[in-house]
Design a protein around this motif. Structure first.
Motif, mmCIF file in Angstrom:
data_model
loop_
_atom_site.group_PDB
_atom_site.id
_atom_site.type_symbol
_atom_site.label_atom_id
_atom_site.label_comp_id
_atom_site.label_asym_id
_atom_site.label_seq_id
_atom_site.Cartn_x
_atom_site.Cartn_y
_atom_site.Cartn_z
ATOM 1 N N UNK A 121 0.831 -1.216 0.000
ATOM 2 C CA UNK A 121 0.000 0.000 0.000
ATOM 3 C C UNK A 121 0.865 1.266 0.000
ATOM 4 N N UNK A 122 0.265 2.373 -0.411
ATOM 5 C CA UNK A 122 0.980 3.641 -0.476
ATOM 6 C C UNK A 122 1.552 4.032 0.884
ATOM 7 N N UNK A 149 13.263 6.944 -7.004
ATOM 8 C CA UNK A 149 13.293 6.752 -8.450
ATOM 9 C C UNK A 149 12.661 5.411 -8.835
ATOM 10 N N UNK A 150 12.977 4.341 -8.084
ATOM 11 C CA UNK A 150 12.408 3.033 -8.386
ATOM 12 C C UNK A 150 10.881 3.078 -8.329
ATOM 13 N N UNK A 151 10.354 3.744 -7.321
ATOM 14 C CA UNK A 151 8.900 3.846 -7.210
ATOM 15 C C UNK A 151 8.335 4.914 -8.138
ATOM 16 N N UNK A 260 0.601 -1.062 -9.887
ATOM 17 C CA UNK A 260 -0.693 -1.294 -9.238
ATOM 18 C C UNK A 260 -1.359 0.010 -8.829
ATOM 19 N N UNK A 261 -0.580 0.927 -8.278
ATOM 20 C CA UNK A 261 -1.146 2.208 -7.838
ATOM 21 C C UNK A 261 -1.611 3.050 -9.019
ATOM 22 N N UNK A 262 -0.896 2.964 -10.144
ATOM 23 C CA UNK A 262 -1.350 3.675 -11.342
ATOM 24 C C UNK A 262 -2.703 3.148 -11.805
ATOM 25 N N UNK A 286 -1.517 -8.554 -15.921
ATOM 26 C CA UNK A 286 -1.540 -9.288 -14.660
ATOM 27 C C UNK A 286 -1.723 -8.332 -13.485
ATOM 28 N N UNK A 287 -1.305 -7.063 -13.653
ATOM 29 C CA UNK A 287 -1.481 -6.098 -12.582
ATOM 30 C C UNK A 287 -2.949 -5.749 -12.370
#
Length: 307
Positions: A121-122, A149-151, A260-262, A286-287
């Motif tokens: 989760x965020x 950057x990764x996130x 997933x958040x996008x 799959x996401x």
């Protein structure tokens, strides 16, 4: 094993060892797989490679999944690996003229069940990022910039540690990454990631670079060289421990969470595909399963007649 099956098997294994340079570990695995295959053929009365049919190979594959008194059932991935040996064996025999056709070529391996990508989760992402930025040392500024950057762009860890300074265009809020197959893509850089990267470049990277011989890499280790993938893993695991987050987190966790958040926020799956650098939208879809699962959980806990 019969003499003819044994001779054919040894011929293929020798080919792999001498002409293909296959490792001893792989040869042992293939040998075990073909020994089990030969045992199955003997139980159904097949004594020569030329007597094998496609249906019999499919039957062997089914037996791997079902198991027996001597062998426990294999998972889809393990059965597929065994089939790789069988298919390689029959392809070799056909090419060498030992058999008239490659009877294994059309036998498809079992498909393992789709595994949902691990996303957090965020709130947990924010705890992780905060834990990575503890202190004001060059290493802490670097670690915060790396994880932001990764996130922030959903990069693979290899793409992030492979960045050079010239790949960053902070003036236009973008970054160029080189993904699988040397395919380049330009990604937008959000304000949080931009701020963290800017702070690192100004306040930390010069100090780290002073210990080395000069490199164009964005992310540097304590010796002034390019940060490795393994070190990037250590960064996120250390931050996860500090944040007291459950489970095993990896750099790919942030990539999964990014996607997933996008999608949860309403992004189109094809846009997410481009951002992630997936060659096929099928990989990205799959996401969407993650979001559907979240919908089910909310429905089950909130709707008065869901249970």
């Amino acid at each position: 094993m019969t003499t003819e099956l044994e001779r054919a098997t040894r011929g293929w294994l020798d080919h792999l060892r001498v002409e293909r340079g296959v490792s001893a570990h792989t040869l042992r695995a293939y040998s075990r797989d073909l020994r089990r295959y030969a045992e199955y053929l003997l139980t159904i009365g097949v004594t020569t490679p030329s007597g094998v049919t496609e249906q019999q190979i499919a039957g062997f594959l089914a037996s791997l999944r079902e198991g027996s008194a001597e062998h426990p059932p294999l998972a889809a991935a393990s059965a597929a690996r065994t089939l790789v040996a069988v298919r390689g064996f029959h392809k070799f025999l056909a090419l060498e003229g030992e058999t008239t056709a490659d009877v294994a070529s059309a036998v498809a391996p079992p498909r393992p069940p789709a595994r949902l990508p691990k996303a957090i989760p965020l709130a947990q992402v924010e705890r992780l990022l905060a834990a990575a930025g503890v202190g004001d040392t060059p290493a802490s500024l670097r670690d915060r910039a790396l994880l932001e950057l990764l996130y922030g762009i959903g990069a693979r860890v290899s793409e992030a540690v492979g960045l050079d300074v010239d790949d960053l265009d902070l003036a236009s809020d973008s970054v160029r990454v080189v993904g699988k197959g040397d395919k380049e893509r330009i990604l937008p850089l959000g304000s949080f990631a931009k701020e963290a990267v800017s702070n690192y470049l100004v306040r930390a990277r010069p100090a780290l670079a002073a210990a080395g011989k000069g490199t164009a890499a964005v992310f540097l280790n304590q010796r002034g060289g390019r940060l490795s993938r393994q070190s990037a893993w250590t960064v996120i695991q250390t931050a996860a421990q500090r944040a007291d987050l459950p489970g095993h987190l990896s750099p790919h966790t942030l990539r999964h969470s990014f996607a997933t958040h996008l999608l949860d926020g309403g992004a189109d799956v094809r846009v997410v595909q481009e951002l992630l650098g997936h060659a096929s939208v099928t990989t990205t879809q799959i996401y969407t399963m993650v979001s559907v699962q979240q919908l089910r959980e909310v429905f089950a806990s909130s709707h008065p007649r869901a249970r």
